[in-house]
Design a protein around this motif. Structure first.
Motif: not given
Length: 289
Positions: A112-132
């Motif tokens: 929800s946090i990243l979704g809201a951020f992406a909608r508020s800042h459409p010119r910023i691309t997110l690349a998310v990594t899940a790891d230890y």
């Protein structure tokens, strides 16, 4: 004429960061400034508003009555400022943020946090990594990530900005699993911090155990737990209702601590903006300690 003061967004950002991180030193690290520089910014804001905002008495720093009253208003102003800048496409609000987090945190807290951020800042691309955590810290050191939520020991060395402490619990399909000896464990492979915590606690309690199911995937561990294959560790907030939280005779687990780490040079721009959004969304109360 009445005195009119124009608020400086930079000073408000410094004030909010001190509140959210809990200290001038941590705020300075996040803002990419020195501790004296941040302290000076707060002094300037206090002078501008003619009111004390931070109570510096004692060992830490606490909000004054005036500071507590300013905080929600400052957040609204800062949010409006960032939204205006984002909508006009000005400043540093364009680019990519490479963000990492352990899988359980990424699954439970971040969508929800990243979704809201992406909608508020459409010119910023997110690349998310899940790891230890260990792998995320390695990627940060190599310049492969800009920002990461990590798990750390509460009594360990300072690393990043503390966001919250995570209670850990033992879970299983049924307490009957305790009758098995050695105790069957459902764990992640090394270097997972929960694995380390489980093994150390059981060894200290002199409870024999074996690895019954090892998986790097949270989904795989949950499936094994629901199949009754053993006992695992989960953050208390993630313990589902169809599993049993087990106390005695298993040892009490110390809390894990979640911290936000920013790569050197990434405190400003898109990564800094996301860091502030994550801290605001995940903070556990406004008090400064």
């Amino acid at each position: 004429m009445p005195r009119i003061a124009n608020l400086d967004i930079t000073l408000l950002r410094a004030f909010i960061t001190v509140v959210e991180t809990g200290s001038f030193t941590k705020a300075a690290a996040l803002l990419g400034r020195t501790q004296p520089a941040v302290s000076l910014q707060i002094r300037r804001l206090e002078g501008l508003l003619r009111a004390p905002l931070i109570d510096r008495a004692g060992n830490g720093a606490g909000l004054t009555v005036e500071g507590a009253g300013l905080l929600p208003q400052a957040r609204r102003l800062l949010r409006l400022n960032d939204e205006i800048v984002a909508s006009l496409g000005e400043g540093d609000l364009e680019g990519e943020v490479r963000f990492g987090a352990p899988e359980d945190i990424a699954t439970l807290h971040l969508p929800s946090i990243l979704g809201a951020f992406a909608r508020s800042h459409p010119r910023i691309t997110l690349a998310v990594t899940a790891d230890y955590t260990a792998n995320l810290l390695d990627q940060l050191s190599r310049g492969q990530l800009d920002l990461a939520l990590i798990k750390r020991e509460p009594v360990g060395p300072e690393l990043g900005v503390r966001v919250w402490r995570e209670p850990l619990v033992w879970v299983a399909l049924d307490v009957a699993v305790l009758e098995a000896s050695p105790l069957p464990l459902i764990i992640a492979p090394a270097p997972d911090i929960y694995r380390k915590r489980a093994l150390a606690a059981l060894q200290e309690a002199d409870i024999p155990f074996r690895a019954a199911f090892t998986s790097p995937s949270l989904a795989g561990q949950m499936a094994a737990l629901r199949a009754g294959l053993g006992v695992g560790i989960l953050p208390g907030a993630m313990a589902p209702r169809d599993l049993v939280v087990i106390g005695d005779p298993l040892p009490v687990l110390a809390d894990s601590e979640i911290a936000l780490v920013t790569a050197r040079g990434a405190a400003e721009g898109p990564a800094g903006l996301l860091a502030h959004e994550v801290l605001r969304a995940l903070e556990r109360g406004p008090a400064v300690s």
